[in-house]
Design a protein around this motif. Structure first.
Motif, PDB file in Angstrom:
ATOM      1  N   GLY A 162      11.399 -65.439  51.675  1.00 44.05           N
ATOM      2  CA  GLY A 162      11.253 -65.317  53.123  1.00 44.05           C
ATOM      3  C   GLY A 162      11.453 -66.605  53.882  1.00 44.05           C
ATOM      4  O   GLY A 162      11.411 -66.615  55.122  1.00 44.05           O
ATOM      5  N   SER A 166      16.080 -65.239  57.638  1.00 44.15           N
ATOM      6  CA  SER A 166      15.666 -63.873  57.972  1.00 44.15           C
ATOM      7  C   SER A 166      16.861 -62.934  57.985  1.00 44.15           C
ATOM      8  O   SER A 166      16.713 -61.720  57.829  1.00 44.15           O
ATOM      9  CB  SER A 166      14.982 -63.855  59.340  1.00 44.15           C
ATOM     10  OG  SER A 166      15.901 -64.220  60.362  1.00 44.15           O
ATOM     11  N   HIS A 186      10.790 -56.646  48.768  1.00 45.71           N
ATOM     12  CA  HIS A 186       9.579 -57.476  48.817  1.00 45.71           C
ATOM     13  C   HIS A 186       9.958 -58.880  49.267  1.00 45.71           C
ATOM     14  O   HIS A 186      10.820 -59.528  48.654  1.00 45.71           O
ATOM     15  CB  HIS A 186       8.903 -57.530  47.447  1.00 45.71           C
ATOM     16  CG  HIS A 186       7.756 -58.485  47.401  1.00 45.71           C
ATOM     17  ND1 HIS A 186       7.681 -59.531  46.504  1.00 45.71           N
ATOM     18  CD2 HIS A 186       6.645 -58.586  48.182  1.00 45.71           C
ATOM     19  CE1 HIS A 186       6.570 -60.211  46.716  1.00 45.71           C
ATOM     20  NE2 HIS A 186       5.924 -59.658  47.717  1.00 45.71           N
ATOM     21  N   VAL A 187       9.333 -59.350  50.339  1.00 44.47           N
ATOM     22  CA  VAL A 187       9.606 -60.694  50.860  1.00 44.47           C
ATOM     23  C   VAL A 187       8.635 -61.668  50.195  1.00 44.47           C
ATOM     24  O   VAL A 187       7.413 -61.561  50.365  1.00 44.47           O
ATOM     25  CB  VAL A 187       9.441 -60.743  52.392  1.00 44.47           C
ATOM     26  CG1 VAL A 187       9.755 -62.147  52.910  1.00 44.47           C
ATOM     27  CG2 VAL A 187      10.355 -59.710  53.055  1.00 44.47           C
ATOM     28  N   PHE A 191       7.193 -66.031  55.363  1.00 41.17           N
ATOM     29  CA  PHE A 191       8.145 -65.157  56.056  1.00 41.17           C
ATOM     30  C   PHE A 191       8.500 -65.827  57.386  1.00 41.17           C
ATOM     31  O   PHE A 191       7.891 -65.565  58.417  1.00 41.17           O
ATOM     32  CB  PHE A 191       7.509 -63.787  56.273  1.00 41.17           C
ATOM     33  CG  PHE A 191       8.477 -62.684  56.634  1.00 41.17           C
ATOM     34  CD1 PHE A 191       9.776 -62.952  57.041  1.00 41.17           C
ATOM     35  CD2 PHE A 191       8.068 -61.355  56.563  1.00 41.17           C
ATOM     36  CE1 PHE A 191      10.648 -61.924  57.371  1.00 41.17           C
ATOM     37  CE2 PHE A 191       8.936 -60.322  56.888  1.00 41.17           C
ATOM     38  CZ  PHE A 191      10.227 -60.613  57.297  1.00 41.17           C
ATOM     39  N   LYS A 194      10.313 -64.268  61.376  1.00 39.44           N
ATOM     40  CA  LYS A 194      10.062 -62.826  61.296  1.00 39.44           C
ATOM     41  C   LYS A 194      10.451 -62.076  62.566  1.00 39.44           C
ATOM     42  O   LYS A 194      10.882 -60.911  62.494  1.00 39.44           O
ATOM     43  CB  LYS A 194       8.602 -62.553  60.936  1.00 39.44           C
ATOM     44  CG  LYS A 194       8.330 -61.066  60.702  1.00 39.44           C
ATOM     45  CD  LYS A 194       6.904 -60.805  60.254  1.00 39.44           C
ATOM     46  CE  LYS A 194       6.669 -59.323  60.055  1.00 39.44           C
ATOM     47  NZ  LYS A 194       6.726 -58.575  61.327  1.00 39.44           N
ATOM     48  N   TYR A 213       6.786 -50.627  56.721  1.00 40.90           N
ATOM     49  CA  TYR A 213       6.536 -52.045  56.462  1.00 40.90           C
ATOM     50  C   TYR A 213       5.080 -52.216  56.054  1.00 40.90           C
ATOM     51  O   TYR A 213       4.173 -51.852  56.806  1.00 40.90           O
ATOM     52  CB  TYR A 213       6.849 -52.892  57.687  1.00 40.90           C
ATOM     53  CG  TYR A 213       6.446 -54.353  57.535  1.00 40.90           C
ATOM     54  CD1 TYR A 213       6.945 -55.115  56.475  1.00 40.90           C
ATOM     55  CD2 TYR A 213       5.572 -54.947  58.433  1.00 40.90           C
ATOM     56  CE1 TYR A 213       6.576 -56.446  56.320  1.00 40.90           C
ATOM     57  CE2 TYR A 213       5.203 -56.278  58.282  1.00 40.90           C
ATOM     58  CZ  TYR A 213       5.699 -57.020  57.227  1.00 40.90           C
ATOM     59  OH  TYR A 213       5.336 -58.345  57.068  1.00 40.90           O
ATOM     60  N   LYS A 215       2.466 -54.709  55.709  1.00 45.43           N
ATOM     61  CA  LYS A 215       2.189 -56.077  56.161  1.00 45.43           C
ATOM     62  C   LYS A 215       1.422 -56.868  55.104  1.00 45.43           C
ATOM     63  O   LYS A 215       1.679 -58.060  54.895  1.00 45.43           O
ATOM     64  CB  LYS A 215       1.401 -56.037  57.469  1.00 45.43           C
ATOM     65  CG  LYS A 215       1.163 -57.395  58.105  1.00 45.43           C
ATOM     66  CD  LYS A 215       0.472 -57.245  59.453  1.00 45.43           C
ATOM     67  CE  LYS A 215       0.259 -58.608  60.095  1.00 45.43           C
ATOM     68  NZ  LYS A 215      -0.428 -58.473  61.418  1.00 45.43           N
ATOM     69  N   ASN A 218       3.926 -57.709  52.452  1.00 50.60           N
ATOM     70  CA  ASN A 218       5.222 -58.184  52.955  1.00 50.60           C
ATOM     71  C   ASN A 218       6.383 -57.423  52.309  1.00 50.60           C
ATOM     72  O   ASN A 218       7.296 -58.012  51.721  1.00 50.60           O
ATOM     73  CB  ASN A 218       5.396 -59.686  52.705  1.00 50.60           C
ATOM     74  CG  ASN A 218       5.251 -60.504  53.977  1.00 50.60           C
ATOM     75  OD1 ASN A 218       5.063 -59.947  55.057  1.00 50.60           O
ATOM     76  ND2 ASN A 218       5.341 -61.814  53.859  1.00 50.60           N
ATOM     77  N   SER A 219       6.348 -56.100  52.403  1.00 54.79           N
ATOM     78  CA  SER A 219       7.393 -55.310  51.765  1.00 54.79           C
ATOM     79  C   SER A 219       7.842 -54.161  52.676  1.00 54.79           C
ATOM     80  O   SER A 219       7.066 -53.651  53.494  1.00 54.79           O
ATOM     81  CB  SER A 219       6.913 -54.762  50.419  1.00 54.79           C
ATOM     82  OG  SER A 219       5.781 -53.933  50.595  1.00 54.79           O
TER      83      SER A 219
END
Length: 424
Positions: A162, A166, A186-187, A191, A194, A213, A215, A218-219
């Protein structure tokens, strides 16, 4: 072409912000993949966004310009293989997003661009695509363009860092609805930027695609589905408007900028908080912003991890402010059209500014004077350095016409407000 900027005491007036470059890229590409006809109202037709438009045409989409609109007859994700190598000029956004989109065509596609674009790192995206059953590789084996992509997007699960770009995440997301199987992304790690991915998911959802998403982890999860054509209006661009906002903040001013939305997902909306902290007055009305400047700015400390394109603007404002301005957490700006941390430091130092270059940003002490600077082929550097000239006078910018990349009428718009900018 060169720009010559003279000292300007005050500016005032009403100006419309240029349409968003980021939203235009996304709307053109997503509507090209959609089922049915779309009308894109008020798109930005600049060198960068035209690269996306021409690329989509090369993959078999029919896009026509009509007055201030683009009429897009979508492909429903069924793309043709381009007849030739695609030259994307200097558009990093087009390169990154179209790399994954190219996998929806049946055969091989090759993406390249100018000398600057061929320095852009791509390996993280190529690695992530491999996990999704996409064969994509650097023709020179250095992880940079030219990039060759073989048709076929199986889907599945992948990871992507990430903290690099981006645009890699946006690239995977935009094409994901047309993969053969669901796509999970998956990030990993921090990140950064964003808000640019938020813009991507915003346009995806506006064109009828549902995604999830998570949170906490992060996926993202995207099921196979199709975009639906629609009428879509492009909002104003806070990145391009930052030069108008910056000029208004630095000078005696009363400037109203139309087509800037208060609830915008653009990370560069942060420029309003920055100039307010530096001493300008900022007021929102319905879909417009009023800036009042008092001819004096003070230095600030700014975290630009979510708004790297603001680096040149804030650096220029720091160069004409009293005190010290610290810009941090923007190491990813080194991988833009230029290494923007370095080129900002280099060119501001030519104008007598005391600049310290850190790995992730700049420390700037005001005190700018006139002088001659170079653009390094970077549109944002040209427009930002213009702000210094408006405040101190006698600044000449060489190879300045590259502002066309994102703000084709930049000098004319600024002159309407009273800025002393001449094309020579």
């Amino acid at each position: 072409m060169e720009l010559e900027i003279q000292k300007t005491e005050s500016i005032e007036g009403v100006i419309k912000a240029p349409p968003s470059k980021s939203y235009t890229h996304r709307a053109i590409i997503i509507s090209s993949l959609a089922d049915g006809k779309s009308v894109l109202k008020d798109p930005l037709l600049s060198e960068d966004t035209l690269a996306s438009l021409k690329a989509c045409n090369s993959f078999g989409c029919d896009i026509k310009e009509k007055e201030n609109d683009c009429i897009v007859n979508g492909t429903n994700g069924i793309l043709e293989t381009p007849e030739d190598v695609l030259d994307l000029k200097n558009s990093g956004t087009t390169l990154r997003i179209m790399t994954t989109v190219s996998s929806l065509a049946p055969n091989y596609a090759v993406l390249t661009g100018d000398s600057s674009l061929r320095t852009r790192p791509m390996q993280d995206l190529l690695d992530a695509l491999e996990n999704l059953g996409v064969r994509a590789f650097s023709l020179r084996g250095n992880g940079k363009p030219p990039i060759c992509i073989k048709g076929g997007f199986k889907g599945g699960k992948t990871d992507i860092k990430g903290n690099v770009s981006s645009q890699f995440i946006s690239s995977l997301l935009i094409a994901a609805p047309y993969a053969e199987n669901p796509v999970d992304i998956h990030v990993k790690g921090d990140f950064i930027s964003k808000p640019y991915v938020d813009m991507t998911t915003d346009v995806m959802e506006k064109f009828g695609v549902n995604l999830d998403y998570d949170k906490k982890n992060n996926s993202f999860h995207v099921e196979p589905q199709a975009y639906k054509g629609r009428n879509y209006t492009i909002e104003g661009d806070y990145s391009s408007a930052s030069y108008i906002i910056g000029a208004a903040a630095a000078l005696e001013s009363n400037v109203r900028i139309k087509n800037l939305f208060k609830d915008s997902k653009q990370g560069d909306k942060q420029i309003l908080d920055i100039v307010k902290d530096m001493g300008a007055e900022v007021n929102f009305k319905k879909d417009e912003v009023v800036i009042r400047g008092h001819g004096k700015l003070n230095g600030v400390e700014v975290n630009l991890d979510n708004a790297p394109d603001l680096l040149p603007t804030v650096a220029a404002l720091g160069a004409i402010a009293e005190g010290i301005t610290i810009i941090k957490n923007v190491e990813h700006a080194r991988f833009k059209e230029t290494d923007r941390i370095h080129t900002c430091a280099l060119e501001l130092s030519k104008l007598g500014v005391n600049v310290k270059e850190n790995e992730d940003g700049l420390v700037i002490k005001g005190g700018a004077t006139g002088g001659t600077v170079k653009s390094h082929g970077d549109h944002r550097l040209v427009m930002a350095l213009s702000l210094v000239g408006l405040k101190v006078g006698n600044v000449r910018i060489e190879n300045a016409s590259v502002y066309d990349v994102s703000f084709p009428k930049f000098p004319e718009g600024m002159k309407e407000l009273g800025c002393k900018i001449n094309q020579i």
